[in-house]
Design an enzyme around this catalytic site. Sequence first.
Site, mmCIF file in Angstrom:
data_model
loop_
_atom_site.group_PDB
_atom_site.id
_atom_site.type_symbol
_atom_site.label_atom_id
_atom_site.label_comp_id
_atom_site.label_asym_id
_atom_site.label_seq_id
_atom_site.Cartn_x
_atom_site.Cartn_y
_atom_site.Cartn_z
ATOM 1 N N ALA A 79 -5.090 2.879 -4.308
ATOM 2 C CA ALA A 79 -3.804 4.065 -4.401
ATOM 3 C C ALA A 79 -3.855 4.906 -3.092
ATOM 4 C CB ALA A 79 -4.027 4.662 -5.845
ATOM 5 N N GLY A 82 -0.403 1.674 -1.130
ATOM 6 C CA GLY A 82 -0.390 1.129 -2.713
ATOM 7 C C GLY A 82 0.376 1.981 -3.693
ATOM 8 N N ASN A 86 -5.264 -5.219 6.637
ATOM 9 C CA ASN A 86 -5.087 -5.633 7.943
ATOM 10 C C ASN A 86 -6.164 -6.286 8.332
ATOM 11 O OD1 ASN A 86 -2.938 -3.917 9.025
ATOM 12 N ND2 ASN A 86 -4.556 -2.192 9.357
ATOM 13 N N ARG A 134 -0.005 9.940 3.420
ATOM 14 C CA ARG A 134 -0.465 10.821 2.179
ATOM 15 C C ARG A 134 -0.383 12.185 2.657
ATOM 16 N NH1 ARG A 134 -5.327 9.120 -1.657
ATOM 17 N NH2 ARG A 134 -6.213 8.647 0.215
ATOM 18 N N LYS A 182 0.217 -11.060 13.416
ATOM 19 C CA LYS A 182 -0.064 -9.354 13.250
ATOM 20 C C LYS A 182 -1.620 -9.271 13.891
ATOM 21 C CE LYS A 182 0.558 -5.115 11.236
ATOM 22 N NZ LYS A 182 -0.440 -4.711 10.726
#
Length: 298
Positions: free
Chosen positions: A11, A15, A102, A130, A181
């Site tokens: 989270a 997320g 990643n 965040r 990537k």
Amino acid sequence: MSDAHWHILGAGAIGCLFAARLQQAGAGVTLLLREPASDEAVELLLEQGEQQQRLQLPASNCLAQSPISHLLVCTKAYDVAAAVDSVAHRLNPDSQVLLLANGMGFDQPLVQNYPWMQLYYGTTTEGAYRLAPRHIRHAGRGQTRLGRPGQEKPAPWFASWPRALQHCHWEADMEQALWAKLAINCAINPLTAIHQCRNGELEHNPQLAAQVSALCAEIAAVCTAAGYTGLATGLQREVQSVIRSTANNQSSMLQDVQNARPTEIDYITGHLLAVAARHGIATPRNSTLFTGVKALGT
Ligand code: PAF
């Protein structure tokens, strides 16, 4: 077919962002929490531009017993295996497990320990961070690519994703997308972590720019050996374009170092070095960066 119900592990900013966007697009979501006695809803504050939205996201404890049909894993690469272990008792061979981390190679323990698990992969350049534990900012729209090596057509659950995220598509060749990537991360992340600089410095500082070019040559040789000639040819140009478009960003690896968190170097440069060794390709510059990031103590 009705929308899939996604359980989300990890989270953090991405997320929570994906949980919020999927819920807004009409999909069912549940955040999986590792803290004990957490089996309720979580209130999330989501900011974008001048807008603020409050959302109630249902939550469930990892230790609960109810089965999980669709699992989205948004942890750091080094946490993926342990995170999936923590809910493995709720998964079965029909469960669809989407890994959004990643780097590459973090899935190996899962492939070995749960050969029956249906694994899907994703990469995203959505920008989110965040501001507080349940307060995130959707800072920039990016591209999200989802897929599964060998599966050209979208999985049935994919339908709700383009409704949730503006630029989301199914990758017919997901392995190649993961390599693309990985190659970019190898060229940008370790240098920015070691030199403690924003991505744009890799263009503006001539010494760093020369290092990027030399790194790209090594990375391109490994891409070619791994069968991705097209990636190899366009790599210098692609890396320069990402450096320019993310000039003001601090790479995820620099942020990890600054916050004294472990880095994902084992799954980024570490994976490249392992493939290079298998093909007998010399990668001295990438090896030096690998050792340099390890020496940062993370
Ligand atoms: O890891 C990151 O930070 C990003 O993938 C990228 C593209 C290097 C931009 O900062």
